[in-house]
Scaffold this motif. Structure first.
Motif, PDB file in Angstrom:
ATOM      1  N   GLN A  90     -12.434   2.100   0.314  1.00 58.66           N
ATOM      2  CA  GLN A  90     -11.234   2.818  -0.082  1.00 58.66           C
ATOM      3  C   GLN A  90     -11.434   4.283   0.270  1.00 58.66           C
ATOM      4  O   GLN A  90     -12.564   4.740   0.407  1.00 58.66           O
ATOM      5  N   GLY A 113      -6.408   0.842  -8.555  1.00 60.41           N
ATOM      6  CA  GLY A 113      -6.888  -0.544  -8.474  1.00 60.41           C
ATOM      7  C   GLY A 113      -7.093  -0.947  -7.029  1.00 60.41           C
ATOM      8  O   GLY A 113      -7.158  -0.098  -6.142  1.00 60.41           O
ATOM      9  N   GLY A 114      -7.235  -2.241  -6.782  1.00 59.36           N
ATOM     10  CA  GLY A 114      -7.398  -2.726  -5.409  1.00 59.36           C
ATOM     11  C   GLY A 114      -8.853  -2.970  -5.080  1.00 59.36           C
ATOM     12  O   GLY A 114      -9.757  -2.550  -5.801  1.00 59.36           O
ATOM     13  N   PHE A 150       1.381   3.898   9.556  1.00 59.15           N
ATOM     14  CA  PHE A 150       0.601   2.822  10.176  1.00 59.15           C
ATOM     15  C   PHE A 150       1.458   2.214  11.274  1.00 59.15           C
ATOM     16  O   PHE A 150       2.656   2.006  11.091  1.00 59.15           O
ATOM     17  N   THR A 174      -9.938   6.025  -6.079  1.00 55.68           N
ATOM     18  CA  THR A 174      -8.825   5.107  -5.810  1.00 55.68           C
ATOM     19  C   THR A 174      -8.815   3.924  -6.756  1.00 55.68           C
ATOM     20  O   THR A 174      -7.789   3.588  -7.342  1.00 55.68           O
ATOM     21  N   ASN A 226       0.838  -1.212   0.000  1.00 56.55           N
ATOM     22  CA  ASN A 226       0.000   0.000   0.000  1.00 56.55           C
ATOM     23  C   ASN A 226       0.865   1.251   0.000  1.00 56.55           C
ATOM     24  O   ASN A 226       0.603   2.204  -0.736  1.00 56.55           O
ATOM     25  N   GLY A 263      -9.909  -2.885  -1.543  1.00 59.87           N
ATOM     26  CA  GLY A 263     -10.242  -2.402  -0.211  1.00 59.87           C
ATOM     27  C   GLY A 263     -10.284  -3.518   0.817  1.00 59.87           C
ATOM     28  O   GLY A 263     -10.829  -3.346   1.899  1.00 59.87           O
ATOM     29  N   LEU A 264      -9.703  -4.661   0.493  1.00 65.23           N
ATOM     30  CA  LEU A 264      -9.690  -5.761   1.461  1.00 65.23           C
ATOM     31  C   LEU A 264      -8.409  -5.817   2.273  1.00 65.23           C
ATOM     32  O   LEU A 264      -8.373  -6.330   3.377  1.00 65.23           O
ATOM     33  N   GLY A 265      -7.339  -5.279   1.689  1.00 61.79           N
ATOM     34  CA  GLY A 265      -6.023  -5.409   2.302  1.00 61.79           C
ATOM     35  C   GLY A 265      -5.986  -4.987   3.765  1.00 61.79           C
ATOM     36  O   GLY A 265      -5.611  -5.764   4.639  1.00 61.79           O
ATOM     37  N   LEU A 266      -6.413  -3.755   4.039  1.00 62.11           N
ATOM     38  CA  LEU A 266      -6.315  -3.251   5.409  1.00 62.11           C
ATOM     39  C   LEU A 266      -7.282  -3.969   6.351  1.00 62.11           C
ATOM     40  O   LEU A 266      -6.998  -4.119   7.538  1.00 62.11           O
ATOM     41  N   ALA A 267      -8.433  -4.423   5.809  1.00 61.57           N
ATOM     42  CA  ALA A 267      -9.377  -5.155   6.654  1.00 61.57           C
ATOM     43  C   ALA A 267      -8.733  -6.463   7.120  1.00 61.57           C
ATOM     44  O   ALA A 267      -8.861  -6.862   8.281  1.00 61.57           O
ATOM     45  N   ASP A 309       5.248   6.387   5.057  1.00 59.72           N
ATOM     46  CA  ASP A 309       5.485   6.704   3.650  1.00 59.72           C
ATOM     47  C   ASP A 309       5.314   8.199   3.427  1.00 59.72           C
ATOM     48  O   ASP A 309       4.806   8.918   4.293  1.00 59.72           O
ATOM     49  N   ILE A 338       0.341  10.086  -0.599  1.00 55.05           N
ATOM     50  CA  ILE A 338      -0.809  10.992  -0.638  1.00 55.05           C
ATOM     51  C   ILE A 338      -1.520  11.110   0.706  1.00 55.05           C
ATOM     52  O   ILE A 338      -2.333  12.011   0.901  1.00 55.05           O
ATOM     53  N   GLY A 339      -1.248  10.189   1.627  1.00 59.45           N
ATOM     54  CA  GLY A 339      -1.906  10.252   2.929  1.00 59.45           C
ATOM     55  C   GLY A 339      -3.382   9.945   2.833  1.00 59.45           C
ATOM     56  O   GLY A 339      -3.895   9.657   1.736  1.00 59.45           O
ATOM     57  N   LYS A 347       2.229   1.800  -3.278  1.00 58.89           N
ATOM     58  CA  LYS A 347       1.164   2.104  -4.230  1.00 58.89           C
ATOM     59  C   LYS A 347       0.719   3.567  -4.135  1.00 58.89           C
ATOM     60  O   LYS A 347       0.496   4.229  -5.142  1.00 58.89           O
ATOM     61  N   SER A 360     -11.109   6.985  -1.373  1.00 66.85           N
ATOM     62  CA  SER A 360     -11.959   7.746  -2.285  1.00 66.85           C
ATOM     63  C   SER A 360     -12.353   6.867  -3.456  1.00 66.85           C
ATOM     64  O   SER A 360     -11.674   5.904  -3.774  1.00 66.85           O
TER      65      SER A 360
END
Ligand code: ADP
Length: 496
Positions: free
Chosen positions: A298, A308-309, A340, A303, A246, A311-315, A279, A282-283, A249, A300
């Motif tokens: 995500q 792409g993506g 993070f 995004t 992330n 929105g599962l990664g952080l979950a 990182d 863009i914050g 990305k 926005s």
């Protein structure tokens, strides 16, 4: 309290709850209003229990409303003696019909939700197998074609094919994984590994994307941390990988810093480790911070289009960190970008001083001459496995298409190892393994067996151990993974 339970007094409220006037009730036995089933139970209890009322201050029962309906009451009361020594029961009763109804509804809703959740995970587990099997073939064949000296003009297409197939597989895995973690089916494993090495390998695996964007990726690991730890390197790897990928990305200038800091040792002797990922990207806007850890969200809607993506990664990361009793937080990086952070406790691994054991020595091995029985019903997989085995110069390779055939071939010939698909016709892999482990011939009954499975290890691990399978290779297998596992179990023979 005459034993016939005649009502001496009742509050005028009785009209509100039961529809009767006071004088319709006074002078009658309570039994006349009691639900017949409750009456039976009550009478038995009264006979069996000495001094029933002093032992049971709270009672629950149904009474008949004047309109014929039964309503649920609970009462709180006790037996007293009046001035003539007569036993009187005095207490209050409350109409809890509504409460009961609500409880029933709640229970129904809960059962329904549980049922739905069960169906959801069963569906996903079936789909996982159905999708992974053909994906296995696509990825495997792409691998194979790439290694088969493709013409230059085919190379680009093959690479795209491989990349797309692998992205699709990663997505499927994410969805399944999230479902599994969400339904509490993930157990953390423990294996020893070198912390610094672990981080460096992950950093290295992202170096391609980072270099492409001219970003730096650096890691700072506190010297005070134990060198080796006992933890689930796969799950921990998933956490770190997701956060680093992330960070890369969502960063266009600058780079990513991974910091592991020691925060001391807890009472169990575990190292308290703070993981921090900074990182310069863009914050995340303040109002979005609370939702980014939810599944399928995500920061926005732009995004997806831009980066792409799913929105599962952080979950997934959040839940995995929670499995380690940690809590992941976001904060803005000074000067722009994201930070993070989480703190988890990790068991140090004390290495025993047996350096130079055969396992540690780098050994160049080959599978030269090993005879292998492949029990696998899927034709594409049969072809793939055979192709790879041939490339590695194994000896006799025999393919069985179902469990029964596998057993027949195994009885007839000697094999150094069996590759065993778990889902096969006639006998499944578990049954074949069980039958082989109980064979009278000790050489046969001890043959190493590697399971091939599209279901995750967590779901079948117990069963695999029970039937005596030595290890497993997840489908779709990578050639490296299969090769490594084959070597592991063919190795002892070579040492003899
Ligand atoms: P995905 O990356 O697949 O969209 P994630 O769950 O990993 O899903 O992230 C959710 C959202 O959080 C991302 O879409 C992005 O908007 C935001 N996000 C995550 N990490 C960062 C980061 N390092 N910098 C900026 N935004 C981020």
């Amino acid at each position: 309290l005459s034993e016939s339970f005649i009502v001496d007094y009742i509050s005028p409220n009785v009209k509100q709850f039961m529809g009767y006037e006071m004088d319709e009730v006074i002078g009658k036995s309570v039994f006349e209003f009691l639900d017949p089933e409750d009456l039976d139970v009550f009478q038995v209890l009264l006979e069996e229990t000495k001094d029933f009322f002093s032992q049971n201050q709270f009672l629950e029962f149904k009474l008949r409303h004047k309109n014929g309906e039964y309503r649920v009451f609970n009462s709180n009361g006790k037996v007293i003696l009046d001035k003539d020594g007569k036993r009187l029961y005095t207490g209050i009763a409350r109409d809890i019909s509504k409460l009961k109804e609500a409880q029933r509804e709640l229970l129904k809703a809960k059962e329904k939700a549980e049922q739905a959740s069960l169906i959801k995970s069963q569906f996903l587990s079936v789909m996982s197998h159905e999708i992974r099997t053909p994906m296995n073939a696509v990825i495997g064949l792409a691998h194979f074609l790439l290694e088969d000296d493709p013409k230059p003009d085919q190379l680009e297409n093959l690479k795209t094919l491989q990349f797309s197939a692998e992205s699709l597989m990663a997505l499927i895995n994410d969805i399944l994984d999230y479902n599994k973690i969400d339904s509490g089916k993930v157990e953390l494993e423990e294996m020893p590994f070198d912390l610094k090495n672990f981080i460096q390998r992950i950093v290295h695996s992202h170096s391609f994307q980072a270099t492409e964007k001219s970003l730096y990726v650096i890691s700072e690991i506190d010297e005070a941390l134990p060198k080796s730890i006992l933890a689930d390197s796969v799950r921990l790897g998933q956490i770190v990988n997701n956060l680093v990928s992330n960070a890369i990305k969502f960063t266009e200038k600058g780079g990513v810093k991974i910091i592991l800091k020691s925060e001391g040792i807890d009472i169990e002797g575990k190292a308290i480790v703070k993981f921090r990922f900074e990182d310069t990207g863009i914050g995340i806007p303040e109002e979005k911070v609370s939702t980014i850890f939810e599944a399928f969200t995500q920061a926005s809607s732009e995004t997806t289009r831009k980066y792409g993506g799913t929105g599962l990664g952080l979950a997934i990361v959040k839940r995995l960190v929670e499995l380690y009793q940690g809590d992941i937080t976001y904060s803005p990086n000074l000067g722009g970008g994201s930070v993070f952070e989480f703190v988890i406790h990790l068991k140090p691994f004390e290495e025993r001083a047996n350096n130079g054991s055969a396992e540690d020595k780098p050994q160049i091995k080959s599978l030269m001459g090993a005879s292998i029985l492949v029990a696998e019903d899927n034709m594409v997989n049969q072809i793939l496995i055979q192709k790879f085995l041939k490339k590695w110069n194994t000896g006799n390779v025999v393919v069985a298409s179902d469990g029964q055939e596998a057993l027949e071939f195994f009885e007839k010939e000697h094999f150094d190892l069996i590759l065993l698909d778990l889902q096969m016709p006639i006998y499944d892999g578990f049954t074949v393994a069980k039958k082989i482990r109980s064979m009278a011939d000790p050489v046969k009954s001890k043959v190493p067996m590697l399971a091939l499975t599209a279901t995750s290890l967590h779901e079948v691990k117990e069963q695999l151990l029970e039937v005596g399978v030595n290890d497993y290779v997840a489908k779709p297998f990578t050639p490296e993974n299969l090769y490594e596992k084959l070597l592991k179990f063919l190795r002892p023979k070579e040492r003899v």
